[in-house]
Design an enzyme around this catalytic site. Structure first.
Site, short mmCIF file in Angstrom:
data_model
loop_
_atom_site.label_atom_id
_atom_site.label_comp_id
_atom_site.label_asym_id
_atom_site.label_seq_id
_atom_site.Cartn_x
_atom_site.Cartn_y
_atom_site.Cartn_z
N ASP A 19 0.83 -1.26 0.01
CA ASP A 19 0.04 -0.10 -0.21
C ASP A 19 0.93 1.20 -0.10
OD1 ASP A 19 -2.30 1.56 -0.15
OD2 ASP A 19 -2.64 1.16 2.17
N ASN A 67 -11.14 -2.27 -5.06
CA ASN A 67 -10.44 -1.22 -5.80
C ASN A 67 -11.03 -0.92 -7.04
OD1 ASN A 67 -7.19 -2.60 -4.97
ND2 ASN A 67 -8.32 -0.85 -4.17
#
Ligand code: IPE
Ligand code: IPE
Ligand code: MG
Length: 241
Positions: A19, A67
């Site tokens: 991330d 996502n």
């Protein structure tokens, strides 16, 4: 398969939530995709560091079932990046002894990407130095839901008895049926959450949340975390004498 790494040893299976690509780019005044490109470049170094660190299985979170909520441009850019990554890295992964597998739901993915994923899995199927699993359109709840659906079909068709269903049975229906459970889950970028990653499999994983953004994550950083893992006291619910 749910065996654990022995005490004081290196983590056999490390899973990483990669991330911070977007923030890394934004801090440089660049578009988010620039961060994703930089992030994709980090993967090689981390995969190739595994053998020396005693890490046999590496699972990386590349794209979650959530996502898709991002802009169409970012999603399309990421999908293109995955295709490029596979095309560019295939021969090197093969030469380095890496066996690549993908987990997640392929149904929603572009046919060209799925074809490349299948090819890379087939190309590297004979390797066993490092097992690299790439989670692409992966979500822990989605995986358990799909597994449960497949199991329900087995029950409905009389091949599986409801009373025979236990945790090991469910594990066999998961995308990760060929992997041991992760010993260590690392998340970069300072967020202390797991965002639907390996929910079932990480029941007894050790977690490491670090502030470094994924494009800045290095083999040295990986080595330090791996060394730190060896000194953790894993009790798995038991009391030690
Ligand atoms: C991780 O980086 C990559 C994916 C989720 C595809 P992010 O894109 O989430 O980066 P941040 O969290 O916005 O910085
Ligand atoms: C998790 O990161 C997914 C990947 C790294 C692929 P996200 O950036 O999507 O997670 P949230 O939105 O911060 O929970
Ligand atoms: Mg993020």
């Amino acid at each position: 398969m749910a065996t654990e790494a022995s005490e004081g040893a290196a983590p056999r299976h490390v899973a990483i939530i990669m991330d911070g690509n977007g923030r890394w780019a934004t801090r440089r005044g660049r578009p988010r995709l620039f961060g994703h490109q930089a992030g994709a470049k980090r993967v090689r170094e981390i995969v190739e560091a595994c053998p020396d660190l005693g890490v046999k299985y590496l699972t990386i979170f590349a794209f979650s079932t959530e996502n898709w909520k991002r802009t169409q441009a970012e999603v399309a850019g990421l999908m293109l990046l995955f295709r490029r990554y596979i095309t560019k890295e295939a021969q090197r992964l093969l030469a380095k002894g890496v066996r690549v597998r993908f987990i997640g739901d392929r149904v929603k993915l572009d046919a060209k990407l799925v074809a490349l994923m299948d090819e890379l899995e087939a190309l590297t199927a004979g390797n066993e130095k490092v097992h690299l699993t790439i989670a692409l359109n992966y979500g822990g709840r989605d995986e358990v839901t799909r597994a449960t659906q497949r199991m329900a079909v087995e029950v409905a068709e009389g091949r599986l008895k409801p009373e025979d269903v236990d945790a090991e049975t469910l594990g066999r229906f998961l995308d990760t049926c060929m992997l041991p459970d992760p010993d260590l889950v690392i998340r970069t970028s300072g967020e202390a959450r797991i965002s639907n990653f390996l929910l079932w499999q990480s029941a007894y994983a050790e977690y490491e949340f670090i502030d470094t953004l994924w494009p800045d994550f290095s083999a040295e950083c990986f080595a330090e975390i791996t060394r730190g893992f060896a000194s953790r006291d894993r009790r798995f619910g038991a009391v030690k004498a």
